[in-house]
Scaffold this active site. Structure first.
Site, PDB file in Angstrom:
ATOM      1  N   LYS A  81       2.940   7.058   4.455  1.00  0.00           N
ATOM      2  CA  LYS A  81       2.316   5.738   4.493  1.00  0.00           C
ATOM      3  C   LYS A  81       1.970   5.289   5.714  1.00  0.00           C
ATOM      4  O   LYS A  81       1.734   4.141   6.049  1.00  0.00           O
ATOM      5  CB  LYS A  81       3.265   4.654   3.694  1.00  0.00           C
TER       6      LYS A  81
ATOM      7  N   PRO B 257       0.705  -1.423  -0.077  1.00  0.00           N
ATOM      8  CA  PRO B 257      -0.132  -0.046  -0.074  1.00  0.00           C
ATOM      9  C   PRO B 257       0.911   1.117  -0.048  1.00  0.00           C
ATOM     10  O   PRO B 257       1.846   1.474   0.723  1.00  0.00           O
ATOM     11  CB  PRO B 257      -0.657  -0.051   1.278  1.00  0.00           C
ATOM     12  N   GLU B 258       0.524   2.201  -0.940  1.00  0.00           N
ATOM     13  CA  GLU B 258       1.259   3.506  -0.892  1.00  0.00           C
ATOM     14  C   GLU B 258       0.437   4.418  -0.494  1.00  0.00           C
ATOM     15  O   GLU B 258      -0.885   4.356   0.068  1.00  0.00           O
ATOM     16  CB  GLU B 258       1.692   3.659  -2.321  1.00  0.00           C
TER      17      GLU B 258
ATOM     18  N   ARG C 290      14.680  -2.551  -5.761  1.00  0.00           N
ATOM     19  CA  ARG C 290      13.039  -2.685  -6.239  1.00  0.00           C
ATOM     20  C   ARG C 290      13.304  -2.619  -7.882  1.00  0.00           C
ATOM     21  O   ARG C 290      13.946  -1.969  -8.564  1.00  0.00           O
ATOM     22  CB  ARG C 290      12.259  -1.567  -5.946  1.00  0.00           C
TER      23      ARG C 290
ATOM     24  N   HIS D  39      -5.838 -14.710   8.998  1.00  0.00           N
ATOM     25  CA  HIS D  39      -4.291 -14.125   9.344  1.00  0.00           C
ATOM     26  C   HIS D  39      -4.584 -12.730  10.248  1.00  0.00           C
ATOM     27  O   HIS D  39      -3.967 -11.739  10.131  1.00  0.00           O
ATOM     28  CB  HIS D  39      -3.474 -13.544   8.121  1.00  0.00           C
TER      29      HIS D  39
ATOM     30  N   ARG E 248       1.092 -11.455   5.306  1.00  0.00           N
ATOM     31  CA  ARG E 248       2.803 -11.496   5.147  1.00  0.00           C
ATOM     32  C   ARG E 248       3.649 -10.997   6.358  1.00  0.00           C
ATOM     33  O   ARG E 248       4.820 -11.034   6.581  1.00  0.00           O
ATOM     34  CB  ARG E 248       3.263 -10.926   3.844  1.00  0.00           C
TER      35      ARG E 248
END
Ligand SMILES: [Zn+2]
Length: 290
Positions: free
Chosen positions: A69, A2-3, A280, A111, A130
């Site tokens: 963020k 997410p940005e 990246r 999760h 994650r």
């Protein structure tokens, strides 16, 4: 990951649902407790999970805000203000439900790592597949120094001047432009997706050195980033893999992306290339971007 636009979407959706409510109980997953016993601090940082859960009981949620963020929950207990700082990591998601079973997708339901029971009997749920998400309970933001080093909000007056100044500094002038615009100390909240899109729109090669781009073009690049972030906020963000808003809905911006994740350039139909910059993957068109 997410940005800024995705985090903004979460904050806008959460605030009317939880502001003014009080936390009556906190339940953390066995994974969180286990990781702390192993010295790994999964999700809850710099505090024992039990201490974290106990400290939050009776706290009221005054306001929820986005900064870069991060999500800042401004909370209060007995007249003392605290901040719960949350980063969604790769796959963090918040839900407000009456019951965990209302979370439709199994992968999010499986999760769940934190459940904040509210005085309205609703549950504020944090799920993270994650587990790169983070929560820190602070008295003030200076207790976590990286929060003080963040660039101004990209829509703030002065953010462009700040960016141009950083570009001229020794630390950044010889670095690839893509690495620089993704650095949270230079621009707040521009990650891989929006950096890729902005550079494609500006026809700038992601590996081009900052010092080899004119000030005028850098200023235009900054405006382009602002514009892309703004459009994405309006579209509800991008859902690349696991981003969901609090109602479990995907964003709409992914359908508008022109270069991120593409194999062919939409302008000239050349096959795109991919290189690693700042760790990246960076996709670009070898014909359009110089
Ligand atoms: Zn092209």
């Amino acid at each position: 990951m997410p940005e800024l636009p995705e985090v903004e979407g979460v904050v806008r959706a959460l605030s009317p649902r939880i502001e003014g409510k009080e936390i009556s109980k906190v339940t953390l997953s066995e994974t969180v407790y286990h990781s702390h016993r192993q010295g790994k601090q999964c999700i809850v940082k710099n505090m024992e999970p039990k201490e974290f859960a106990t400290a939050l009981i009776g706290m009221s949620i005054k306001k929820i805000k986005r900064r870069a963020k991060y999500i800042f929950f401004e909370i209060e207990k007995d007249g003392h203000p605290y901040i719960l700082v949350n980063h969604l990591g790769m796959t963090g998601a918040w839900f407000v439900v009456q019951n965990e079973n209302e979370i439709v997708e199994e992968k999010f339901r499986k999760h769940i790592h934190a459940i904040f029971q509210l005085n309205t009997n609703e549950l504020l749920v944090f799920s993270d597949i994650r587990r790169f998400g983070e929560m820190r309970l602070l008295n003030a933001i200076d207790e976590h120094p990286p929060l003080l080093e963040m660039a101004p909000e990209p829509f703030d007056e002065g953010a462009c001047t700040y960016f141009l100044g950083k570009c001229e500094s020794k630390k950044y002038m010889n670095k690839p432009i893509k690495e620089v615009i993704m650095d949270g100390q230079v621009i707040s909240g521009c990650g891989n997706i929006y950096a890729t899109e902005a550079l494609f729109k500006m026809k700038i090669h992601p590996g081009r050195k900052v010092s080899r781009i004119s000030k005028k073009r850098k200023r235009e690049l900054f405006k382009t980033i602002q514009n892309i972030l703004q459009v994405s906020i309006e579209m509800g963000g991008s859902t690349i893999s696991d981003y969901r808003n609090i109602n479990g809905e995907a964003g709409g911006m992914q359908n508008r992306l022109k270069m991120y994740g593409k194999t062919v350039c939409p302008n000239c139909h050349t096959k795109t290339k991919s290189i690693i910059i700042g760790g990246r993957t960076s996709v670009y068109c070898p014909k359009c971007q110089h």
